[in-house]
Design a protein around this motif. Sequence first.
Motif, mmCIF file in Angstrom:
data_model
loop_
_atom_site.group_PDB
_atom_site.id
_atom_site.type_symbol
_atom_site.label_atom_id
_atom_site.label_comp_id
_atom_site.label_asym_id
_atom_site.label_seq_id
_atom_site.Cartn_x
_atom_site.Cartn_y
_atom_site.Cartn_z
ATOM 1 N N THR A 88 0.853 -1.187 0.000
ATOM 2 C CA THR A 88 0.000 0.000 0.000
ATOM 3 C C THR A 88 0.890 1.239 0.000
ATOM 4 N N LYS A 89 0.424 2.259 -0.677
ATOM 5 C CA LYS A 89 1.202 3.494 -0.748
ATOM 6 C C LYS A 89 1.379 4.109 0.631
ATOM 7 N N ALA A 90 0.361 3.950 1.470
ATOM 8 C CA ALA A 90 0.413 4.545 2.811
ATOM 9 C C ALA A 90 1.603 4.018 3.602
ATOM 10 N N LEU A 91 1.749 2.694 3.632
ATOM 11 C CA LEU A 91 2.841 2.124 4.416
ATOM 12 C C LEU A 91 4.187 2.398 3.760
ATOM 13 N N ALA A 92 4.236 2.324 2.430
ATOM 14 C CA ALA A 92 5.494 2.606 1.743
ATOM 15 C C ALA A 92 5.942 4.039 2.021
ATOM 16 N N GLN A 93 5.009 4.982 1.940
ATOM 17 C CA GLN A 93 5.350 6.381 2.197
ATOM 18 C C GLN A 93 5.748 6.584 3.652
ATOM 19 N N GLN A 94 4.996 5.941 4.554
ATOM 20 C CA GLN A 94 5.288 6.073 5.983
ATOM 21 C C GLN A 94 6.683 5.547 6.287
ATOM 22 N N THR A 95 7.015 4.380 5.710
ATOM 23 C CA THR A 95 8.327 3.780 5.934
ATOM 24 C C THR A 95 9.436 4.640 5.331
ATOM 25 N N TYR A 96 9.205 5.126 4.114
ATOM 26 C CA TYR A 96 10.204 5.967 3.436
ATOM 27 C C TYR A 96 10.473 7.250 4.231
ATOM 28 N N GLU A 97 9.414 7.907 4.664
ATOM 29 C CA GLU A 97 9.576 9.155 5.423
ATOM 30 C C GLU A 97 10.295 8.902 6.739
ATOM 31 N N ARG A 98 9.999 7.775 7.371
ATOM 32 C CA ARG A 98 10.655 7.450 8.643
ATOM 33 C C ARG A 98 12.150 7.202 8.428
ATOM 34 N N LEU A 99 12.473 6.416 7.392
ATOM 35 C CA LEU A 99 13.882 6.138 7.114
ATOM 36 C C LEU A 99 14.629 7.414 6.729
ATOM 37 N N LYS A 100 13.991 8.243 5.944
ATOM 38 C CA LYS A 100 14.612 9.504 5.518
ATOM 39 C C LYS A 100 14.910 10.390 6.727
ATOM 40 N N MET A 101 13.970 10.430 7.668
ATOM 41 C CA MET A 101 14.162 11.240 8.869
ATOM 42 C C MET A 101 15.302 10.684 9.731
ATOM 43 N N GLU A 102 15.315 9.358 9.905
ATOM 44 C CA GLU A 102 16.331 8.746 10.772
ATOM 45 C C GLU A 102 17.743 8.895 10.191
ATOM 46 N N PHE A 103 17.854 8.759 8.857
ATOM 47 C CA PHE A 103 19.182 8.763 8.230
ATOM 48 C C PHE A 103 19.532 10.106 7.573
ATOM 49 N N GLU A 104 18.779 11.146 7.889
ATOM 50 C CA GLU A 104 18.962 12.455 7.250
ATOM 51 C C GLU A 104 20.392 12.970 7.395
ATOM 52 N N ASP A 105 20.968 12.865 8.583
ATOM 53 C CA ASP A 105 22.326 13.383 8.808
ATOM 54 C C ASP A 105 23.341 12.679 7.917
ATOM 55 N N PHE A 106 23.190 11.373 7.746
ATOM 56 C CA PHE A 106 24.133 10.605 6.928
ATOM 57 C C PHE A 106 23.959 10.951 5.446
ATOM 58 N N LYS A 107 22.725 11.263 5.070
ATOM 59 C CA LYS A 107 22.459 11.679 3.686
ATOM 60 C C LYS A 107 23.124 13.034 3.424
ATOM 61 N N GLN A 108 23.026 13.926 4.401
ATOM 62 C CA GLN A 108 23.654 15.242 4.248
ATOM 63 C C GLN A 108 25.171 15.127 4.159
ATOM 64 N N ASP A 109 25.722 14.108 4.831
ATOM 65 C CA ASP A 109 27.176 13.905 4.824
ATOM 66 C C ASP A 109 27.657 13.136 3.603
ATOM 67 N N ASP A 110 26.726 12.801 2.688
ATOM 68 C CA ASP A 110 27.067 12.076 1.453
ATOM 69 C C ASP A 110 27.688 10.711 1.720
ATOM 70 N N ILE A 111 27.155 10.014 2.727
ATOM 71 C CA ILE A 111 27.612 8.637 2.952
ATOM 72 C C ILE A 111 26.454 7.648 2.813
ATOM 73 N N LEU A 112 25.270 8.160 2.476
ATOM 74 C CA LEU A 112 24.107 7.288 2.319
ATOM 75 C C LEU A 112 23.113 7.913 1.351
ATOM 76 N N GLN A 113 22.473 7.065 0.562
ATOM 77 C CA GLN A 113 21.392 7.474 -0.335
ATOM 78 C C GLN A 113 20.158 6.642 -0.006
ATOM 79 N N ILE A 114 18.978 7.253 -0.072
ATOM 80 C CA ILE A 114 17.741 6.530 0.192
ATOM 81 C C ILE A 114 16.717 6.887 -0.879
ATOM 82 N N PHE A 115 16.054 5.855 -1.409
ATOM 83 C CA PHE A 115 15.097 6.065 -2.499
ATOM 84 C C PHE A 115 13.874 5.170 -2.330
#
Length: 726
Positions: A88-115
Amino acid sequence: MTTIPTEMHLNLNGTFYKGLDKKNGYSNETKACIENTVRNLLQNDTSLSRPGMLLGKIQSGKTRTFIGVTALAFDNGYDVAIVLTKGTKALAQQTYERLKMEFEDFKQDDILQIFDIMSLPDNLTNYELEQKIILVVKKEKNNLNRLKKALFETYPSLASKKVLIIDDEADYASIGFSKTKSEIYEIKVIAGQIDDIRQNLEQCDVLQVTATPYSLYLQPDSIELRGFVFKPIKPAFTELVPVPKEYIGGDYYFRESQEENTIAYYIYEPISPEGLIVLKKQDPRRFKIEEVLTSNKVYSLRTAVMNFIVGGVIRRIQSQKAGERPKKYSFIIHTEQKKQAHEWQEEVVIEIKRQLSVIVDENPELLTDLIKESYDNLKKSLLLLECDVPEFQKVKYEVIQAIRKDHIMITKVNSEKDVNELLDDTGQLKLRVPLNIFIGGQILDRGVTIGNLIGFYYGRSPKTFQQDTVLQHSRMFGYRPIQDLAVTRFYTTEEIYDVMRKIHEFDSALRAAIENGNDNGVVFIQKDESNKIIPCSPNKILMSKVTTLKPLKRLLPIGFQIASNTHISRTVQEIDRMVDSIVKGLDPVLIDLKDAVTIIEKIYETFDPNEGERWDVKAFISSMEYLASNIPTQNIDKVWCIVRKNRDIGRIRPQSGRYEDSPDTPSGKNSELTVAREVAFENPVLILTRQKGSQEKGWKGIPFWWPVLVTPRKTPTVVFTSEVQD
């Protein structure tokens, strides 16, 4: 639980795990779970058919834990994490947003990508591909085809990296229990796609995450051998997600709620089956919608809506007084799958709201009565909390303001499109006004987080209940402030509540077996037509027909009514003579199993089949037979029997209006239950209490026998069913 070799060295000071631990402040128990999981993944050859298992409870922190596992895995050699979500789009979006929030600092540091896999660019550079990568993928064929193309065509370098597949809501893509042919076909296709991807990766481990693992653990076929204990096919290892004391789940709703003088005692509100029938479809012969505020046909729904409004108002008053920002609250009505029923229910609740706004001025006495009834109901639990209880006049004023200012919103949600339009930026259902009522079916079940839920009106038929599905319906589970619990109410029928209680017992038994390192898992037995007790395949079990047996558990009929005097007096006399001939005095006596069965069959004849709750006597007798036959030879087919007479217990508890469930004296040095628990070592104990059956106590004015079966101290974890599906 799998034993973890201590010599395995993990990097616990890596960038990802250390960073998330600093951000989230993992407890020692959560750290142990995360670290054991990664250690096990590194040491075990996990696959889709032999995965690692992260077993949590519903809305108890599974996502938080598998995110921690992902971080630690990245620090210990894994390069890619593929997170599979329910389709379901709801759970996929919820999971994606949660992962993006948790790993945001690492994404900013260019050591992780999330899609999200459906938004994965087709022009990633080597600079980006050399970083750690998280892909969120719905368990849906187009998403999985897109994943396959990304791994093996667009970016083949990823296929050679060390990959961790995290299968969230893992049971969704597993075949277990009863499903339609189309569902089974779809599940097979999805499972096949996942396995095909896994097999073509050079280094891949699989971790399944769920709160309902039954279709994963419980796979064996029927084995027709008396007394044989089979071992279910189980994952390569299992780690239990720790459950903090703040978590509110089945223990609260189905165990603590039986204890008087607790807040939990007031959470369950029984509703009549007739009240659910009215909500199936519009039928003016049965119920006229213009009578929505006065008709007994919708009394339970009207009461539930009023309790929600008053409860939400009370909590907002309390927050304002404490200098806190008032929260917005939610209430779910989930009784049917059909959209037609949802439309009718929406019409009924909208009419309740409309008429409330009318009687504010035209019939204030009726409005006062409705508010007062709910206020008095909620006050019982609020007083136990010893918190600030707003005065009635203040509550009444704020309820009227909520009605006049349109603070109550009714939303029908019966498709994924509806859900998607209602989600906020984090993938949760958005609460737009102070008091939000959601009406819907299965789309509200799994993966959709609904905040500040203080009311749940539930009515799905127990005839279709399956273990994994029903537990996921329990959206009232999770982390709840105690102040919210004081105004929370759960509405369903006695029959459905009993089924859910059985499922909770089953869930607890399975978790306890895993926690205690019980390699035998859970035994499933059934009673077949040839009168043998045999293990059976768990995917044949109807959960409405399940009895969980565990050490020192009581089994007894509850909510029954005895037949009239003319029908049962002779049978009661037969039972009297039989009991007197085999049991002398108050001490427990070992009696033959066949005599115990005869007594129970006679007792069943004295119950009225057309009044009160039906007793599953077949399950009672078969459980007794199983317990008495699976013991050492010297006492095989024997049952301890304790007899007590001249009891005068009522059918209904006067304070709560619930059925009485303690005909035996529960405590005291010489009470029958205390004695039963002392002697119930290997053999079961049958307690027989002869009740006066007084009319003033809710009976028919004639004596009767009320049996209680106490399981032995050495009882293995057993799930018994007297009936199975075809």
